[in-house]
Scaffold this motif. Structure first.
Motif, short mmCIF file in Angstrom:
data_model
loop_
_atom_site.label_atom_id
_atom_site.label_comp_id
_atom_site.label_asym_id
_atom_site.label_seq_id
_atom_site.Cartn_x
_atom_site.Cartn_y
_atom_site.Cartn_z
N LEU A 404 0.81 -1.22 0.00
CA LEU A 404 0.00 0.00 0.00
C LEU A 404 0.84 1.27 0.00
CD1 LEU A 404 -2.65 -1.33 2.52
CD2 LEU A 404 -3.18 -0.54 0.20
N ILE A 406 2.76 2.32 2.44
CA ILE A 406 2.75 2.93 3.77
C ILE A 406 4.07 2.60 4.47
CG2 ILE A 406 1.64 2.76 6.05
CD1 ILE A 406 -0.96 2.10 4.62
N THR B 276 -6.47 2.96 -0.75
CA THR B 276 -5.60 4.13 -0.64
C THR B 276 -6.35 5.43 -0.89
OG1 THR B 276 -4.95 3.69 -2.92
CG2 THR B 276 -3.46 2.91 -1.20
N LYS B 278 -10.24 5.73 0.02
CA LYS B 278 -11.43 5.93 0.84
C LYS B 278 -11.15 6.57 2.19
CE LYS B 278 -15.29 3.55 3.00
NZ LYS B 278 -15.84 2.29 3.49
N LYS B 279 -11.97 7.51 2.51
CA LYS B 279 -11.98 8.01 3.86
C LYS B 279 -13.12 7.32 4.57
CE LYS B 279 -8.62 10.68 2.95
NZ LYS B 279 -7.27 10.25 3.41
N GLY B 280 -12.82 6.45 5.50
CA GLY B 280 -13.85 5.67 6.18
C GLY B 280 -14.51 6.46 7.29
N LYS B 284 -10.24 7.92 8.43
CA LYS B 284 -8.97 7.24 8.27
C LYS B 284 -9.00 6.56 6.91
CE LYS B 284 -6.21 4.53 11.57
NZ LYS B 284 -6.29 3.66 12.72
N MET B 285 -7.90 6.63 6.20
CA MET B 285 -7.81 5.89 4.95
C MET B 285 -7.96 4.42 5.28
SD MET B 285 -4.65 6.16 2.23
CE MET B 285 -3.61 4.89 3.00
N LEU B 286 -8.76 3.72 4.47
CA LEU B 286 -8.98 2.29 4.74
C LEU B 286 -7.65 1.54 4.91
CD1 LEU B 286 -11.65 0.48 2.53
CD2 LEU B 286 -11.44 0.53 5.02
N GLY B 287 -6.70 1.84 4.03
CA GLY B 287 -5.43 1.12 4.03
C GLY B 287 -4.59 1.35 5.27
N GLU B 288 -4.97 2.30 6.08
CA GLU B 288 -4.21 2.50 7.33
C GLU B 288 -4.63 1.54 8.42
OE1 GLU B 288 -3.77 6.73 8.52
OE2 GLU B 288 -4.65 7.13 6.55
N GLY C 140 -19.72 5.98 4.02
CA GLY C 140 -18.64 6.70 4.67
C GLY C 140 -18.72 6.81 6.17
#
Lengths: 412, 412, 412, 412
Positions: A404, A406, B276, B278-280, B284-288, C140
């Motif tokens: 990703l 990161i 990388t 989406k803001k959930g 927070k970015m999903l990928g985080e 969201g």
């Protein structure tokens, strides 16, 4: 059509062939060493005597000149078929020797004095005078954050700490350890090397585990061990896994996973031998039963998968190590290489566990008896997922983060 | 570090590059064709126009000269990323063209007249006049036991029967079918080829399936189709899968599995794009999120595994096809080659299904909407395990039998 | 020996029996509604007419008096066998009716006016005047953090927002939605209910998905919807999943998972029907082949597992709901109950997906045709893991946190 | 909310409570017995002394009167938590005692003299004079086809043969064995019982296995063992698994699987203890890491699944045994009961292996040391799939055949 892994260089083929000869010999004593938890000194001596331990050392220094991680790893997989404990013990030294040869190949990029030091070590190995092992794991911390500390003294360092899983330590006479050196308010990560028989070094005789019982993975206690300044090589940032650390992990751990592939291959051979021999209840050969054929197929698929992922990633690794001097790869490249390496390790080790399990199922109750090699393979193979640098769930996190884009520091 | 599959020859690289261009174009219409179950005539026309359909044809006849199954298959995987229906349709023709080029490379071993016939076909393909498809599956029987019968007539044969899964049939003008010819009390297995527009050939417009809806896999009904003697090539023993049949299956089906690898790669890209971006819930970015990282890692492991098993088996296949003329490999070699091919297919197709599933999970509920490409990928990817010659459980039985050295006829 | 789920009360047995009758009827139209993405108004009308929609309503108000979640859920699993879209649509209403009956059973602990309100709703349902649905998901954000806002006005609230997945909305006339009400610097989580035909409520006709195509899960847009004060019931803390939220989630989502068990049961029956009928290649019944027997066995194991976990957790849930008034369970109990519920959901939904997949494999290529019910089951069953409140990976995190005694707020 | 298995009768609760007390005691010696492969005579003595061994014996004869397989099995799962070797050893006797009590409950349907014989045995058990074990497995054949032969003599039989896996034999004084008695041109399957100290009975001291090392599962050699006529009870058809055999297998093997559930529960507790204690690298409790939470969740799901499948099938079994006298169930019922039993065994044993594996992963490298209980659990738990009557792949074939309504004789 032979689907086994094959070496790709002439030197590699000799190395692999030698591994096969050793493995056949080691297999005859593997169960006994396992049962007694005794260290196979005679195996290591044989590996030294035959020149196997000088496998990665350039021919000009008296070694076999195997200069690809691919071929070295194929050799280790062969060794793993005979006695996994011996294989992972020998791998400690082989990985160190490989790393030396790597440094030497990039000697023009190396720090002053490094090439000479490494040349001396390699000559010592080829001359059958040096056996090296690493001692890096510590309880309660991770590889990037060693607590073992090298305190500067007038003429060098005094090292104190305790290391675990000192595989091969009974036979080694040279030890490498990650240490930390105070620097400002924090630490710098360094690599120390020292003679095993130096004052202050105590190898405990305490290795007693579920499996890999003949690997001599004792604890090593360092109490006020004095070493000269040149014996502590500045390395990585302490406490984070930076690109340099990733680079080192790949180089030092790559071939280790292949020892587990060898275990899987041994289990597969046992299952097939049994399935093509046994006369079961109704006088039918076990292998004539479709469910046994399916189990054997699942084993073959597992093996084919492991060999393929090894083959592909090993070629990536050899390309990587040909492109970058030690520690000089750009961060993303080093992380990506470690990612591929961890994918390979993840696949090989889970498949190996699964293959041993299925091979036992195909074999039946006799596989559960202590007299069956399976009782050793089943225990040895479970060591894999505990191997450094990542637990399986950490490997997933790492692989995902790199994919990703990161920062791959684990959330731990 | 690029872990994608790469062509290994110059011609292959051009072929793959062309596939990428086509795929990008096809992707823009894939959802629409899927929804309408319409055949993408314009895609096949574009593939013909660009020369892609002449990929395996030797350069001397006007083709691209891609002469390794490895590179051809890599190209098909790229095509699969854009539109899987188009990819499996195109693969019908590409596989036939590959088989022709194989026969021609071994023309000195070929039956009289065969080389000339094949040369003519290849020139026709290069001249953009011929598009070939196979129609081989029949309800209630297996590939080695076709019920479609070619009855000898004075000047040739009369063919009657019904074939299913005639993928690419809307665009093809030349059709290949396994048939049986009466011989003594039994039959001989043969391969017939005939123009699609010949009297007696009816392509039903009845393809309506869960997925691969744009592949035009209609039924083809043959009623008193008259063909000359030379259009029925004697082949294998009817009713058993002998070495010759194994040889043919590998040659004709090898690249097909790679279309599914392409589906998996498309799913992977979608999931990463989403993770990388989406803001959930909590910005927070999903990928985080670590669990998303783990899902992505599992996808990467699956892809790496599929690519690796393809790479290794493709090299085995290219070595095999370079060593043996069509149908001339010793039985054990042909069986072993089909075994490796089936291992590859088994891994790629199960992993592709699993990757699409995990990519949908990582993406969330939007992946379930018809407007998401996932709703197509999820349906297309499930076609894989139904592909000839073996269902997954049959593949296991076959792989096991070959491994155990047992006659590989299935217990069916 | 019948291993199907069975109701445990007399009222439950009638409910289940009624469900079976409806399912047999709905099955005849399921493929058509799926293909057309049309809402099965006639199915919902039939469920209302037969009294099924009043299943959980106490007999004294004219309902069937099914007062255990166990029996209600068994009924929903039966409905799921016939038409999963209808089942999940009906479940929206059934879950709401169950929740009303729960509030009414604990009416002495309820807020002033609540018992009367609920009594009125239940009478309306029994009188076949009310069909209720929920509309809670929003893009969201998560269930505990609705963005749809109820702004206080002089005489009530004005509601604005947009909801997704408004399953059953074409037939419902009463809608429930989680909303937030400004409170201090933040919000309070509340539950609003309103007539579907109120000014400001727009049900879009936009449900177009991979599967569950007949469920009418349209978006619902709320624009300045005015409701009286009593129509917004204060509930939970906004933005966190506290014990009250956990309690509500279990109550409202429990029976939903069972619709997917019904899909799995339908797939199993299809596979067995096929295996005991088909004459395959060599005139052998498919089911006589050991690999098919093994596939059927894996399906049976999956079903047995799903039924067992349902049975056990449903009894836990009924004990829980008998012990605690709505929202009154101690935090650890509510979390533990949601944990068990999520374990049940996780198992049932993954097994259902796996069972459909294996049943398709056992059936062969015909399962891939649009004319096969499998082409619907394969798409419908994939909806499960997207269902609220947790994605599969979130469920794992939640289950783990509760087990470890950690605050179960997800790290998102 | 307690999700552990619970007894359902008062007698059962005492039995389970007693099991918990014993387990706590046995746990303190389990590692030592495992390491020494010594038989835990003191454990068996304690179980006899406390009355546990008379658990299934009716109260009127001095037993605890536990009369459901459910509660007996729950007790065995508790015992398995402390020391699995002791649990499976004790289970040999408990299963025999249960079978006696079953015969006695149906004494009006029993063969002449049987009730009296069983009454005598049960009184002996309650009086702490009898400990019974079975010895039934033989190399190279299956349970339904014993090769051990009882040859008729003037006053009874002379028995010759060799049995394996004679678990509990060091402490037992009464042994049961399946034998064959010549009949016409073939054999009849019978059950023989005899004192362990009778002339002709030799218990070899040869149990040495991967795990379950303290279970005393020695070989038992029978050489010209003379027994009276009444000691050989006519049973089943020799060589086929008929309904009577299925009935017996369920009755005698049911509770055994639960010992493995106990192993899984012990592993789970160890992992949680570790996760909520350890301070890892960065001083974070292991359990605070999401990947560890997920592992724990997967363990909980596995346990919940195992408990649920046990609960449901145990209630089926108790209903079955209440409905049919020993050996009197109609064929389809007996087969169906064994099918459900095998589903339960399959799930519990695979989940147990998986749970131990995941618990070790969650714990980290210390789980691999011999000093960790995991090193014992990992070996003990693998015994499960080898347990009679079916290997895992045989179980699948059996379950599939019964489901499909096919004669369930295995194709072996």
């Amino acid at each position: 059509m032979n689907s086994e892994l094959q070496a790709t260089t002439e030197a590699g083929r000799k190395f692999v062939s030698l591994a096969e000869e050793h493995a056949a010999d080691f297999a005859t004593r593997a169960d006994q060493h396992d049962r007694e938890a005794s260290f196979p000194h005679e195996n290591i001596a044989a590996l030294q005597e035959s020149g196997f331990l000088a496998g990665p050392i350039p021919a000009e220094f008296g070694g076999m000149g195997v200069n690809t991680l691919h071929d070295i790893s194929v050799g280790m997989s062969r060794l793993g078929r005979g006695c996994a404990s011996t294989a992972i013990a020998a791998n400690m030294h082989i990985a160190a020797a490989w790393e030396m040869s790597r440094i030497w190949r990039w000697r023009e990029q190396a720090a002053p004095g490094m090439a000479e030091a490494v040349e001396g070590l390699m000559k010592g190995i080829a001359a059958k005078q040096i056996i090296a092992c690493g001692a890096n794991t510590e309880a309660g911390t991770d590889l990037s954050s060693p607590m073992t500390e090298a305190t500067p003294t007038e003429d060098g360092y005094a090292i104190n700490g305790r290391k675990m899983f000192g595989t091969l330590s009974p036979a080694a006479n040279l030890v490498f350890s990650f240490v930390r050196v105070p620097e400002g308010d924090g630490f710098r990560g360094c690599l120390a090397f020292y003679p095993k028989n130096a004052p202050g070094v105590t190898v405990l005789d305490n290795w007693d585990a579920l499996g890999m019982r003949a690997s001599g993975s004792h604890d090593i206690v360092l109490e006020n061990l004095r070493v000269p300044r040149a014996s502590v090589v500045p390395g990585r940032t302490w406490g984070v896994m930076d690109a340099g650390a990733a680079d080192t992990y790949v180089s030092l751990n790559f071939s280790l996973a292949c020892c587990f592939l060898g275990i899987a291959e041994a289990a597969r051979d046992l299952a097939i031998e049994r399935a093509t021999r046994k006369k079961g209840a109704k006088a039918k050969m076990l292998g004539e039963r479709v469910p046994i054929q399916q189990l054997i197929a699942e084993i073959e698929i597992g093996l084919a998968t492991s060999r393929a992922i090894f083959d592909r990633v090993a070629h990536m690794a050899d390309a990587y190590f040909s492109s970058y001097a030690p520690g000089e790869a750009p961060g993303q490249e080093a992380y990506a290489m470690l990612k591929e390496n961890q994918i390979m390790k993840w696949v090989i080790q889970r498949k190996a566990i699964d293959i041993v399990d299925k091979a036992m199922t195909a074999t039946g109750g006799s596989a559960y008896l202590a007299s069956s090699p399976f009782s050793r393979l089943y225990r040895d193979v479970r060591a894999g997922p505990f191997m450094q640098p990542f637990a399986p769930y950490e490997a997933l996190e790492y692989i995902g983060k790199v994919t990703l884009g990161i920062d791959p520091q684990l959330d731990r």
